[in-house]
Design an enzyme around this catalytic site. Structure first.
Site, PDB file in Angstrom:
ATOM      1  N   ASN A  67      -9.212  -5.222  14.832  1.00 34.80           N
ATOM      2  CA  ASN A  67      -9.367  -6.572  14.276  1.00 34.80           C
ATOM      3  C   ASN A  67      -8.143  -7.398  14.631  1.00 34.80           C
ATOM      4  O   ASN A  67      -7.247  -6.930  15.323  1.00 34.80           O
ATOM      5  CB  ASN A  67      -9.610  -6.502  12.766  1.00 34.80           C
ATOM      6  CG  ASN A  67      -8.461  -5.810  12.067  1.00 34.80           C
ATOM      7  OD1 ASN A  67      -7.334  -6.284  12.080  1.00 34.80           O
ATOM      8  ND2 ASN A  67      -8.725  -4.657  11.467  1.00 34.80           N
ATOM      9  N   ASP A 101     -13.634  -0.818   8.212  1.00 37.11           N
ATOM     10  CA  ASP A 101     -14.532  -0.196   7.232  1.00 37.11           C
ATOM     11  C   ASP A 101     -15.361   0.917   7.855  1.00 37.11           C
ATOM     12  O   ASP A 101     -15.906   1.755   7.147  1.00 37.11           O
ATOM     13  CB  ASP A 101     -15.459  -1.266   6.641  1.00 37.11           C
ATOM     14  CG  ASP A 101     -14.686  -2.198   5.718  1.00 37.11           C
ATOM     15  OD1 ASP A 101     -13.852  -1.693   4.942  1.00 37.11           O
ATOM     16  OD2 ASP A 101     -14.868  -3.426   5.799  1.00 37.11           O
ATOM     17  N   PHE A 151      -5.049  -6.842  -1.018  1.00 35.85           N
ATOM     18  CA  PHE A 151      -5.256  -8.122  -0.332  1.00 35.85           C
ATOM     19  C   PHE A 151      -6.743  -8.245  -0.063  1.00 35.85           C
ATOM     20  O   PHE A 151      -7.395  -7.238   0.223  1.00 35.85           O
ATOM     21  CB  PHE A 151      -4.494  -8.148   1.002  1.00 35.85           C
ATOM     22  CG  PHE A 151      -3.048  -8.517   0.859  1.00 35.85           C
ATOM     23  CD1 PHE A 151      -2.177  -7.686   0.173  1.00 35.85           C
ATOM     24  CD2 PHE A 151      -2.562  -9.690   1.394  1.00 35.85           C
ATOM     25  CE1 PHE A 151      -0.846  -8.017   0.024  1.00 35.85           C
ATOM     26  CE2 PHE A 151      -1.235 -10.043   1.254  1.00 35.85           C
ATOM     27  CZ  PHE A 151      -0.375  -9.206   0.574  1.00 35.85           C
ATOM     28  N   LYS A 158     -13.082  -7.287  -6.217  1.00 33.82           N
ATOM     29  CA  LYS A 158     -12.299  -6.173  -5.633  1.00 33.82           C
ATOM     30  C   LYS A 158     -11.196  -5.726  -6.582  1.00 33.82           C
ATOM     31  O   LYS A 158     -10.902  -4.535  -6.686  1.00 33.82           O
ATOM     32  CB  LYS A 158     -11.695  -6.592  -4.284  1.00 33.82           C
ATOM     33  CG  LYS A 158     -12.720  -6.640  -3.175  1.00 33.82           C
ATOM     34  CD  LYS A 158     -12.149  -7.148  -1.851  1.00 33.82           C
ATOM     35  CE  LYS A 158     -13.279  -7.385  -0.862  1.00 33.82           C
ATOM     36  NZ  LYS A 158     -12.901  -8.158   0.302  1.00 33.82           N
ATOM     37  N   LYS A 213     -11.564  -1.835  -7.578  1.00 33.81           N
ATOM     38  CA  LYS A 213     -10.584  -0.907  -7.004  1.00 33.81           C
ATOM     39  C   LYS A 213      -9.450  -0.591  -7.983  1.00 33.81           C
ATOM     40  O   LYS A 213      -8.467   0.026  -7.622  1.00 33.81           O
ATOM     41  CB  LYS A 213     -10.042  -1.481  -5.685  1.00 33.81           C
ATOM     42  CG  LYS A 213     -11.148  -1.739  -4.648  1.00 33.81           C
ATOM     43  CD  LYS A 213     -10.615  -1.969  -3.239  1.00 33.81           C
ATOM     44  CE  LYS A 213     -11.753  -2.304  -2.279  1.00 33.81           C
ATOM     45  NZ  LYS A 213     -11.349  -2.286  -0.869  1.00 33.81           N
TER      46      LYS A 213
END
Ligand code: PMT
Length: 404
Positions: free
Chosen positions: A214, A283, A327, A341, A345
């Site tokens: 990425n 991912d 992040f 998130k 998480k």
């Protein structure tokens, strides 16, 4: 004598404005506060005030635009750039501001602005009409975005007889700004803490020569690592491939794939007090990595992708004492996605990173976003240099660490 100023190296840049005479007072005050002061003057500034004045006050030679010895000049701008703990350009004319904003380095002062890594402050002084001109304001805004700071000019009667904005800020105000920056650059509020930072992209192999990755450059994660080191923390930096210089003082653990990162992070996790998870982790990985280079014989090929472990999710599950900062790179529904998130998480903070524009997020030198905490606090952080951005995040995280 002040503790903050004692033995600090303060470089003052003086450009050609009548307010140059006020820098003599600034020099004298800083010397009395215990600082070491060196002065760079532009050619025009030397016409307004004698360099000898500053030499006598600072007890140091004054540096100005002399090309008499090109070799010495070259060495000087680097030596001064490295010597400075802080660089204050007072007065800063529209000309110097414009050159700095454009990266022009055609004399000792502007070359040193470009060459230094020290915090650089501009104290503008000029006629009101000049100060308010869009081009000058655009240059100031650009420099602010790049991490330079400005000490706003005062209002009053100007040397040209006009009234308005553009007077060099009071010397007391300039000193307060310098003090604030010296304080924050010597802030050692992370001493005794161990910090784990992840940075950069991961690379998922397809065959021996190809991979999926990425756009992460690692700049955000490296800026966090540097800021933590500056504030006294011990830093473990787990990094995907980047072109960046590794931050001095960090323990660096280079990795390639998400699986490598998972293993490296879990080994270091127990020792960490704070984790900044700024890496952009893939991912998915390719299920069957070809052992030799895939030939381009067929018109189409299929790659089967399977889920990578979610490293941050795993850290959330295993959390004991650690403060976890995730992040979230988002292009839409910034707040909603980030909060989801944060909860899922089991994080303490999440930085919702707006990556929809090219000026922030991936690759850029600047960032903007919103820091959400699990306690409900919301801290918007406007567009600014990634190093400053890192300090803003740390400021909030440290408040929590200290209050627990
Ligand atoms: O490196 P730069 O060019 O400076 O760019 C900085 C950045 C945009 C990459 C950075 O600021 C950023 O936003 N990083 C998070 C990117 C990301 O992966 O976001 P995400 O929403 O997909 O993941 C959320 C969080 O889970 C992240 O903390 C990520 O590290 C973590 N994650 C994701 C997937 C996975 N398999 N394991 C993880 O730990």
């Amino acid at each position: 004598m002040s503790k903050v100023f004692k033995d600090k190296n303060i470089l003052i840049g003086i450009s050609g404005c009548i307010a140059a005479y006020k820098s003599a007072d600034l020099t004298s005050r800083l010397i009395k506060l215990g600082a070491n002061v060196k002065i760079i003057m532009t050619a025009n500034a030397t016409k307004l005030v004698q360099p000898l004045t500053f030499q006598s006050l600072s007890a140091n030679p004054v540096y100005f635009d002399t090309f008499q010895s090109t070799e010495r000049w070259d060495i000087e701008h680097i030596a001064l750039a490295k010597w400075a703990d802080i660089f204050v350009i007072a007065p800063a004319t529209a000309n110097v501001i414009g050159k700095a904003a454009s990266g022009i380095a055609d004399d000792l002062l502007t070359t040193t602005i470009l060459a230094t890594e020290a915090k650089t402050l501009f104290a503008p002084a000029m006629n009101t009409v000049m100060y308010q001109k869009k081009v000058v304001q655009d240059n100031i805004a650009k420099l602010k975005r790049l991490g330079y700071d400005f000490i706003p000019p005062g209002k009053g009667r100007l040397a040209c007889g006009d009234w308005g904005e553009g007077k060099l800020a009071d010397i007391e105000v300039i000193i307060q700004h310098i003090e604030k920056h010296l304080n924050s650059s010597t802030k050692r509020d992370m001493e005794g803490l161990r910090v784990l930072v992840t940075a950069g992209p991961t690379c998922e192999p397809i065959d021996p020569v190809r991979f999926i990755t990425n756009h992460s450059s690692g700049k955000m994660g490296y800026a966090i690592a540097e800021a933590c080191i500056q504030r006294g923390a011990a830093v473990d930096l787990v990094t995907g491939p980047t072109n960046l210089q590794t931050p001095a003082g960090a323990n660096v653990f280079p990795v390639e794939s998400a699986k490598d990162m998972y293993q490296a992070v879990l080994k270091l996790y127990e020792m960490a007090d704070i984790v900044f998870k700024s890496a952009a982790v893939a991912d998915y990985h390719v299920k069957e990595v070809a052992s030799s280079k895939i030939k381009k014989g067929q018109d189409s090929i299929k790659l089967e992708l399977v889920r990578n472990p979610d490293i941050l999710m795993e850290l959330g599950k295993r959390k004991t004492k650690q403060v976890l900062v995730g992040f979230a790179a988002e292009t839409e529904d910034l707040e909603k996605n980030a909060l989801e998130k944060l909860k899922r998480k089991n994080l303490d903070f999440i930085l919702a990173n707006d990556v929809s524009s090219s000026e922030s997020g991936f690759q850029s030198d600047e960032n903007k976003g919103i820091l959400f905490s699990k306690d409900g606090s919301i801290t918007p952080i406007p567009l600014m240099a990634k190093k400053e951005f890192a300090h803003r995040i740390i400021d909030e995280v440290i408040k929590k660490v200290k209050s627990d």
